[in-house]
Design an enzyme around this catalytic site. Structure first.
Site, mmCIF file in Angstrom:
data_model
loop_
_atom_site.group_PDB
_atom_site.id
_atom_site.type_symbol
_atom_site.label_atom_id
_atom_site.label_comp_id
_atom_site.label_asym_id
_atom_site.label_seq_id
_atom_site.Cartn_x
_atom_site.Cartn_y
_atom_site.Cartn_z
ATOM 1 N N ASP A 1 2.325 -5.827 8.118
ATOM 2 C CA ASP A 1 1.116 -5.022 8.040
ATOM 3 C C ASP A 1 -0.057 -5.988 7.873
ATOM 4 O OD1 ASP A 1 -1.096 -3.537 7.121
ATOM 5 O OD2 ASP A 1 0.181 -2.024 6.195
ATOM 6 N N PHE B 1 0.866 -1.175 0.000
ATOM 7 C CA PHE B 1 0.000 0.000 0.000
ATOM 8 C C PHE B 1 0.909 1.234 0.000
ATOM 9 C CE2 PHE B 1 -2.727 3.188 2.065
ATOM 10 C CZ PHE B 1 -3.852 3.081 1.262
ATOM 11 N N TYR C 1 -10.735 -0.668 11.038
ATOM 12 C CA TYR C 1 -11.994 -0.283 10.403
ATOM 13 C C TYR C 1 -12.403 -1.192 9.253
ATOM 14 C CZ TYR C 1 -8.400 2.291 7.750
ATOM 15 O OH TYR C 1 -7.256 2.636 7.057
ATOM 16 N N LYS C 2 -11.616 -2.210 8.957
ATOM 17 C CA LYS C 2 -11.965 -3.134 7.878
ATOM 18 C C LYS C 2 -12.708 -4.337 8.476
ATOM 19 C CE LYS C 2 -7.876 -1.717 5.222
ATOM 20 N NZ LYS C 2 -8.535 -0.823 4.239
ATOM 21 N N ARG D 1 -12.772 -4.772 -7.146
ATOM 22 C CA ARG D 1 -12.353 -5.435 -5.913
ATOM 23 C C ARG D 1 -13.579 -5.717 -5.050
ATOM 24 N NH1 ARG D 1 -8.381 -3.031 -1.271
ATOM 25 N NH2 ARG D 1 -10.237 -1.774 -0.940
#
Length: 394
Positions: A195, A126, A220-221, A369
């Site tokens: 990560d 990312f 938050y995922k 996605r």
């Protein structure tokens, strides 16, 4: 009913995790974007209202002790710990993922032998992780070397100080081999920093089992902590006495209220704290974690693989051959909890899907996605998503 629709109904009826759907606020939209922002757990609004009205409104400053605000970062860290395979006392919650990546990388470099002057970073990472790694290398006088996870074993050497890797690739959903790569990093005498943003809450991680040194992740995922909910930092117990944070703050001081002009770090994972905790977001996250009570990560992983397998099957049946290309590995050992499909007009296709109540997301330049959150995604959701996708691609 079509065969896929009938099969989806049967799979939902046999799904032991299906009752968990009632723990969330959901509508008739097929929500396949939980790998960006998880759905709202149904009880969180009332809990947050209590924090605002009673704890803040009535108790005010007394809540730092009486409502447990002061200990929230470690207490909530201990609730996240079993979801990533860690024993208590090794995770502190607070700050953003980016800030925690910076802390972890600089601390890893400081713990490495003096002669190790190279930092390896996942070249497919990312973007922010790459930016932070470049800055950490500059600040510490190290050389940054981007490599793909597959290239890591061959790139390691006696110059390597630390390696920053993503457990799951955010674009493709590829799951990287955390046990093997961590072992390779250790065999070279370096430290492994992982990560976990796209794996925590979706699949077993095994931080303690595999000897990971440092890890970071957002909440938050798949953990459904809410937009901008605080991230977390894992520091392996055996390294905590050596963890030297590049951001020493009063909250990580051995005596935070002593206001000593000299910094002395607290013991344990508390060293990962910096400033005053973000209480509203922290306690919303703590409430959200209640949905995990009685839930096995192994069961979540099994359903995740079943959902993504079924989606691929339905997509194959609903779309013309060659119209989309799956860039997520088919092998379970290499797949996270998302499916990424490549097609030239992906951006416009996703807009049309969202307009029809199938919410995924688009990644530049040509990737559709779809994230599968086993706690609330059902097989009929999957079948509907594939069917609508086929109609929009026709």
């Amino acid at each position: 009913m079509s065969e896929p629709t009938l099969l989806a109904k049967e799979l939902d009826q046999a799904d032991e995790l299906a009752p968990l759907r009632d723990r969330f606020v959901l509508d008739d939209v097929v929500y396949l974007d939980g790998n960006s922002l998880g759905a709202l757990p149904a009880h969180v609004p009332d809990r947050v209202a209590d924090v605002v009205r009673r704890q803040w409104g009535d108790l005010r400053i007394r809540s730092w002790e009486e409502s447990g605000w002061w200990t929230a970062p470690e207490r909530i860290g201990d609730r996240i710990a079993p979801l990533v395979g860690a024993a208590p006392g090794q995770i502190v919650v607070g700050d953003s993922t980016s800030v925690n990546v910076f802390k972890a990388l600089v601390a890893a470099i400081r713990m490495a032998d003096a002669g190790r002057d190279e930092l390896l970073v996942d070249a497919t990472t990312f973007p922010t992780d790459g930016y932070i790694a470049e800055s950490a290398a500059r600040l510490t006088g190290r050389t940054l070397r981007p490599v793909t996870p597959a290239e890591v074993p061959g790139a390691l050497g006696d110059r390597t100080a630390a390696v920053l890797l993503n457990h799951v690739d955010y674009r493709t959903g590829r799951l990287h081999d955390l046990p093997a790569l961590t072992a390779a990093v250790h065999a070279a005498g370096a430290l492994a920093v992982w990560d976990l943003c796209h794996s925590a809450g979706a699949l077993p991680v095994g931080l303690d089992e595999h000897g990971v040194d440092l890890a970071v992740g957002c909440t938050y995922k798949y953990l459904n902590g809410g937009p901008g909910s605080p991230a977390y930092l894992y520091v392996r117990k055996g390294l905590q006495d050596r963890f030297d944070s590049p951001l020493p703050g009063w909250n990580s001081h051995a005596e935070p209220f002593g206001m000593d002009p000299s910094y002395r770090p607290a013991a344990g994972a508390v060293r990962g704290r910096v400033g005053t905790p973000d209480i509203l977001s922290l306690l919303a996250l703590e409430a959200a974690l209640d949905v995990w009570e009685g839930v096995s990560v192994a069961a979540v992983r099994a359903k995740s693989l079943a959902l993504t397998d079924f989606f691929l099957r339905c997509v194959a049946e609903c779309t013309e051959p060659g119209r989309v290309e799956c860039v997520t590995p088919e092998r379970h050992a290499e797949r996270g909890s998302q499916i990424a499909l490549r097609c030239p007009d992906a951006g416009e296709v996703m807009k049309r899907l969202i307009a029809r109540g199938v919410v995924g997301d688009f990644r530049h330049p040509d990737v559709l996605r779809f994230g599968f959150t086993p706690l609330y995604t059902g097989f009929r959701d999957v079948e509907r998503a594939a069917r609508v996708l086929g109609e929009e691609l026709a």
